[in-house]
Design an enzyme around this catalytic site. Structure first.
Site, PDB file in Angstrom:
ATOM      1  N   HIS A 314      41.531  33.904  32.398  1.00  0.00           N
ATOM      2  CA  HIS A 314      42.517  34.926  32.758  1.00  0.00           C
ATOM      3  C   HIS A 314      43.768  34.241  33.316  1.00  0.00           C
ATOM      4  O   HIS A 314      43.666  33.318  34.119  1.00  0.00           O
ATOM      5  CB  HIS A 314      41.924  35.863  33.815  1.00  0.00           C
ATOM      6  CG  HIS A 314      42.911  36.803  34.433  1.00  0.00           C
ATOM      7  ND1 HIS A 314      43.356  36.673  35.733  1.00  0.00           N
ATOM      8  CD2 HIS A 314      43.551  37.885  33.923  1.00  0.00           C
ATOM      9  CE1 HIS A 314      44.217  37.642  35.996  1.00  0.00           C
ATOM     10  NE2 HIS A 314      44.345  38.400  34.926  1.00  0.00           N
ATOM     11  N   HIS A 358      54.843  33.845  32.358  1.00  0.00           N
ATOM     12  CA  HIS A 358      54.575  33.891  33.803  1.00  0.00           C
ATOM     13  C   HIS A 358      53.875  35.210  34.107  1.00  0.00           C
ATOM     14  O   HIS A 358      53.657  36.033  33.216  1.00  0.00           O
ATOM     15  CB  HIS A 358      55.868  33.737  34.620  1.00  0.00           C
ATOM     16  CG  HIS A 358      56.705  34.986  34.706  1.00  0.00           C
ATOM     17  ND1 HIS A 358      56.961  35.641  35.884  1.00  0.00           N
ATOM     18  CD2 HIS A 358      57.348  35.696  33.747  1.00  0.00           C
ATOM     19  CE1 HIS A 358      57.722  36.699  35.649  1.00  0.00           C
ATOM     20  NE2 HIS A 358      57.968  36.755  34.365  1.00  0.00           N
ATOM     21  N   ASP A 813      21.857  23.731  55.327  1.00  0.00           N
ATOM     22  CA  ASP A 813      21.525  23.101  56.613  1.00  0.00           C
ATOM     23  C   ASP A 813      21.248  24.227  57.596  1.00  0.00           C
ATOM     24  O   ASP A 813      22.141  25.040  57.886  1.00  0.00           O
ATOM     25  CB  ASP A 813      22.700  22.227  57.073  1.00  0.00           C
ATOM     26  CG  ASP A 813      22.481  21.674  58.484  1.00  0.00           C
ATOM     27  OD1 ASP A 813      21.316  21.589  58.914  1.00  0.00           O
ATOM     28  OD2 ASP A 813      23.491  21.330  59.148  1.00  0.00           O
TER      29      ASP A 813
END
Length: 968
Positions: A314, A358, A813
């Site tokens: 995309h 753009h 962790d």
């Protein structure tokens, strides 16, 4: 990488001359956006793996891995070079290094052309060597580099030797919790030279091997070697056949393994494999969890396009967020070489009659359409020849549309010629095999009723750029001294602060659906900021020019714009009957927008005609691509999943992210894959859980960008939400024994870094697929040991549709107040290999977990063969979902709190598995669940009007959407 071939054959003298200059260091000017150049000393480290520079405030970050360099360009080609107003740099002294996932550029200027030439040659030589490696050579190289780097970082005083105190500090950094007496004993055994009390690098390698001796692998070797410390050729063959389930194992193959992995020359002569050679073999790519045969194309590639999942991107040109980031043509090269086969090109009118690319209505930078097409032409088929789909979002005037068509035909030439493509049966899409080397243009097509002589006509204009409301579009007009730079700077600061506020979420659950409020808050702040500035500057005078914000909060009043010609048509509000012959979609009551399209561009669209939902009529024709935003598609999947699956058996569907994901976050692709959608477009520039899943799915089949859908999705139908979606098919049982871990590092964002506490790791295994298959389970916690923790625990899963399932291995962790993410690896279920396997964590050099995998077929409705362990398990791991045809599990608030706080099981106690809803990740959009008399979770119907504020839904979607119903 073709241009790197010539650098593989450089003479040794030239190579050494380049390496010598680079390792000695060169003073260069480093250009940065918005600042003057900085003079720095750039040098290549002694292992030739990193480019470094000094001085730097963040010395540890002042480095670029040679592995991460995408390309090196000569001259002043980058955007930063173009922005330099002075322009007095000699192009022959300039070069740019593009690196990392976001194609960041390092722009450098040397004092003379000879230095620039030396660095360009040297870097390309190093890149050429890496590109030519096989997986085994790369594994060995990265291991050797890691050991060398570990030694150097432990050598605090830089004397090339490690004393006992430096070794103790290194043990802590590597998460090793051994008694100091044991460490000193190994240190003394490795310290064999005259200089007692310190270890040279060679002695450190001996020490590291002693420390890394694998008890689990040693016991495994003993069990097949009749208690000897080595395997004979026959014993190795037996191990490969029995445990690793390998067929066609020959003695020659076993001898080859001994020659390749055994380190002892004496053992090689005797044709035996010792523990060190056996360890090397077991840690090699040959024993990776991923099937090595799947690194090549192995699926049938002669089926119609609609029978494949297709890797899709995309807004491919963007390097970051959807509002302010840079657009770069190199992003097309990167994603195409990563295996992506559908790229998006947003075309707008540009200056001088040149169309630009753009993201519309934003502050993203612009690139020339011509440059984009040239880049695609150059890189489309470098890694594989299967077809590329060019998704054209056309916002241009007729004149510039003709320019687009001219560039496509002139640059791509015969790649667009589909006249020779064999479509097989009529009314069927062609196959990837028949389209090899071809580029398909996906775009609007003029309606047939216009006739061939019409040079232009009107088509519907429904696309992603128009999903965002008008009040949230940036339409910039500057006045009174307000510059683009000031506007951009303010928006960037505001956006960054808002994004930080929105990121309070679990590291592994990053569903960062950016809400509409984010944009509106940005606009309001910007409005106030600029109004204040204008009031000061005007000093009471009236402004004649339109201010920047004049357009921000207003709806578009004109029906025409400079770049597009729009008109609106009132559609018939009466919904058509889906029961009529032909099975039409409901026409959604709304005002449709149209735009003008030229014949030249329309004629380039052959098999991929972009259509909106309300334009679809199932008249038997093929070649339509239905485009949905995730919000619209989500509702269709929830309400009409089976009809949607039938539609996807003949046509293509593209799903793209909501326009409100301005941070370029990604939605969960699973629900749409489960409904048979082929083109699920993600933001490739955004690393995270969703891209990891996407990458894992398409890594199989040679990473060619095409994955064959399961046969059940190509013919017939089933309910993906059912508790037993395919009752007639056998299920797969995955028995996964998590044995041990190796070199697990501290969490990447650990507060104290290497000085932090030794980690307490546990492993979580997650199945991702159909809702009934989505579940996770985890091991107990091992205290204070990240170097070689041992779990020896068995997890068991049942999978109804293994063809689309993925297995995700996560290491955490444990922390008293939560858990910290250490690493992950995701693999498609069908690519798992049985036997003893190492699961290397993605992006970490040495970190792995060692597992044993067994896959069985089970029939009928019995949940799984749990053995004796299952008989005594009061909380069975599989929820009772088999008899519920609409089973959907919704996570409770308690579950969510657990995930964000103390998610790990209590020490020494096994946590039973919690089923969870992977299918629908979009927050708060899951259908409400209720319990029936038996206590089974059931899905209830939900009004479409009840939806979260963060998910704007087009009014038209409040009408019922009907898809063609199967005659069967």
């Amino acid at each position: 990488m073709a241009d790197l071939e010539v650098y593989k054959n450089l003479s040794p003298e030239k190579v050494e001359r380049c390496m010598s200059v680079m390792q000695s260091g060169t003073q260069m000017i480093k250009l940065k956006r918005g600042t003057k150049g900085l003079v720095r000393l750039f040098y290549l480290d002694e292992h030739r793996t990193r480019l470094r520079w000094r001085p730097s405030r963040k010395s540890e970050k002042a480095k670029i891995l040679i592995d991460s360099i995408y390309k090196v360009t000569e001259g002043r080609q980058s955007e930063i070079f173009h922005r330099q107003a002075e322009g007095n740099f000699d192009p022959s002294c300039c070069f740019t290094i593009y690196h990392g996932n976001h194609m960041e550029s390092l722009d450098l200027i040397t004092s003379n052309p000879e230095e620039a030439r030396t660095w360009i040659t040297g870097l390309k030589y190093l890149m050429a060597g890496i590109s030519d490696e096989d997986s085994l050579a790369k594994r060995q190289r990265t291991h050797d580099q890691w050991v060398k780097q570990t030694f150097e970082e432990a050598d605090k005083n830089g004397d090339g030797l490690l004393n006992i105190e430096e070794i103790h500090q290194l043990m802590h950094k590597l998460n090793v919790n051994l008694p100091r007496r044991k460490v000193r004993q190994m240190f003394q055994e490795a310290d064999t030279d005259e200089n007692q009390g310190t270890l040279t690098f060679e002695e450190f390698c001996v020490f590291y091997k002693m420390m890394s001796l694998r008890r689990d692998l040693y016991l495994l070797l003993l069990s097949y070697s009749d208690k000897k410390d080595h395997l004979t050729v026959e014993e190795l063959a037996q191990f490969l056949k029995v445990e690793q389930k390998m067929s066609n194992v020959t003695l020659d193959y076993c001898l080859d393994i001994i020659m390749k992995f055994e380190v002892s020359e004496e053992n090689k002569v005797k044709n035996v494999l010792g523990i060190e050679g056996f360890t090397n073999f077991m840690r090699s790519p040959a024993c990776d969890v991923f099937n090595p045969l799947h690194h090549e194309v192995y699926q049938d590639m002669d089926q119609p396009l609609c029978n494949y999942y297709i890797a899709s991107s995309h807004n491919t040109y963007l390097t970051g967020d959807q509002l302010l980031s840079q657009s770069k043509v190199d992003m097309y090269a990167r994603v195409l070489q990563e295996g992506c086969r559908c790229v998006e090109v947003d075309c707008w009118d540009g200056p001088d009659g040149e169309p630009v690319v753009h993201h519309g209505y934003t502050l993203t930078s612009k690139i020339l359409f011509r440059d984009v097409v040239e880049t695609i032409n150059k890189h489309a088929f470098v890694k594989n020849e299967f077809p590329v789909i060019l998704s054209i979002e056309n916002h241009c005037s007729i004149q510039q549309q003709r320019k687009i068509a001219q560039y496509l035909k002139g640059i791509l030439q015969d790649k667009l010629d589909l006249s020779s493509v064999d479509t097989g049966e009529c009314r069927q899409l062609p196959s990837p095999q028949s389209l090899k080397g071809k580029i398909l243009v996906k775009g609007k097509k003029l309606p047939y009723h216009l006739g061939d002589d019409a040079e232009e006509g009107e088509v519907s204009d429904e696309d992603s750029a128009d999903e965002i409301e008008d009040e949230c579009k940036f339409k910039l007009h500057y006045s009174n001294g307000t510059t683009e730079h000031q506007v951009e700077s303010f928006i960037r600061k505001k956006l960054e602060s808002l994004l930080k506020e929105s990121q309070i979420r679990d590291k592994e659950d990053p569903d960062s659906f950016t809400v509409r409020a984010l944009l509106k808050a940005t606009h309001e702040g910007l409005n106030a900021h600029l109004k204040q500035n204008l009031d000061v500057k005007e000093s009471g005078k009236k402004s004649h020019g339109r201010s920047l914000m004049a357009n921000f909060g207003k709806h578009k009043k004109a029906t025409k714009s400079r770049s597009k010609s729009y008109s609106t048509d009132d559609e018939d509000d009466s919904l058509q009957n889906p029961g009529k012959e032909g099975g039409q979609l409901y026409r959604l009551g709304r005002r449709r927008r149209t735009m003008k399209l030229c014949r030249e561009l329309s004629d380039l669209v052959v098999y991929t005609n972009s259509v909106a939902a309300q334009d679809i009529v199932d008249d038997g024709t093929t070649g339509n691509v239905l485009s949905f935003s995730e919000t619209r598609a989500h509702q269709v999947v929830q309400q009409k999943s089976e009809q949607f699956m039938i539609y996807n058996q003949k046509q293509l569907t593209r799903i793209y992210p909501s326009a409100y994901r301005i941070d370029s976050s990604n939605f969960n692709p699973l629900p749409y894959w489960n409904a048979g959608c082929q083109l699920v477009a993600l933001n490739y520039q955004s690393e995270g859980r969703m891209m990891q899943i996407n990458r894992a799915k398409f890594k199989a089949n040679g990473n060619c960008g095409y994955i064959l859908k399961p046969q059940q999705m190509c013919k017939g139908t089933f309910n993906p939400f059912s508790g037993d979606p395919l009752p007639a098919n056998p299920k797969k049982q995955l028995i996964l024994k998590v044995i041990s871990g190796q070199q697990l590092p501290k969490p990447p964002d650990s507060m104290f870094g290497d000085r932090g506490e030794i980690i307490d790791p546990f492993v979580e295994v997650e199945i991702i697929g159909l809702p009934v298959d989505c579940c996770k389970d985890q091991t107990r916690v091992v205290d204070d040991n990240g170097f070689n923790p041992v779990w020896e625990e068995t997890l068991t899963f049942t999978v109804h549709m293994p063809e689309i399932a993925l297995v995700r291995f996560l290491v955490w962790d444990h922390d008293p107040i939560g858990r910290d993410f250490v690493g992950q690896r995701t693999v498609t279920f069908s690519s798992l290999v049985p036997g003893y396997r190492h699961v290397y964590l993605e992006g970490l050099t040495e970190a792995s977990i060692f597992v044993h995998i067994t896959i069985n077929e089970i029939f009928g409705k019995n949940r799984q063969l749990q053995g004796l362990k299952g008989l005594f398990n009061k909380n069975p791991r599989h929820a009772s979902s088999e008899n519920n045809s609409h089973y959907v599990r919704k996570r409770s608030i308690g579950d969510r709190i657990l995930r964000r706080t103390a998610s790990a099981p209590a020490k020494g106690r096994k946590k039973s598995k919690v089923g969870f809803q992977e299918m629908v990740e979009i927050k708060d959009s899951v259908s409400e669940a209720s319990r029936d008399q038996d206590g089974v979770l059931r899905r209830t119907t939900r009004s479409l009007q009840v939806r979260p504020v963060s998910m704007p839904v087009d009014k038209s979607l409040l009408g019922a959407l009907s898809l063609p119903i199967s005659e069967a």
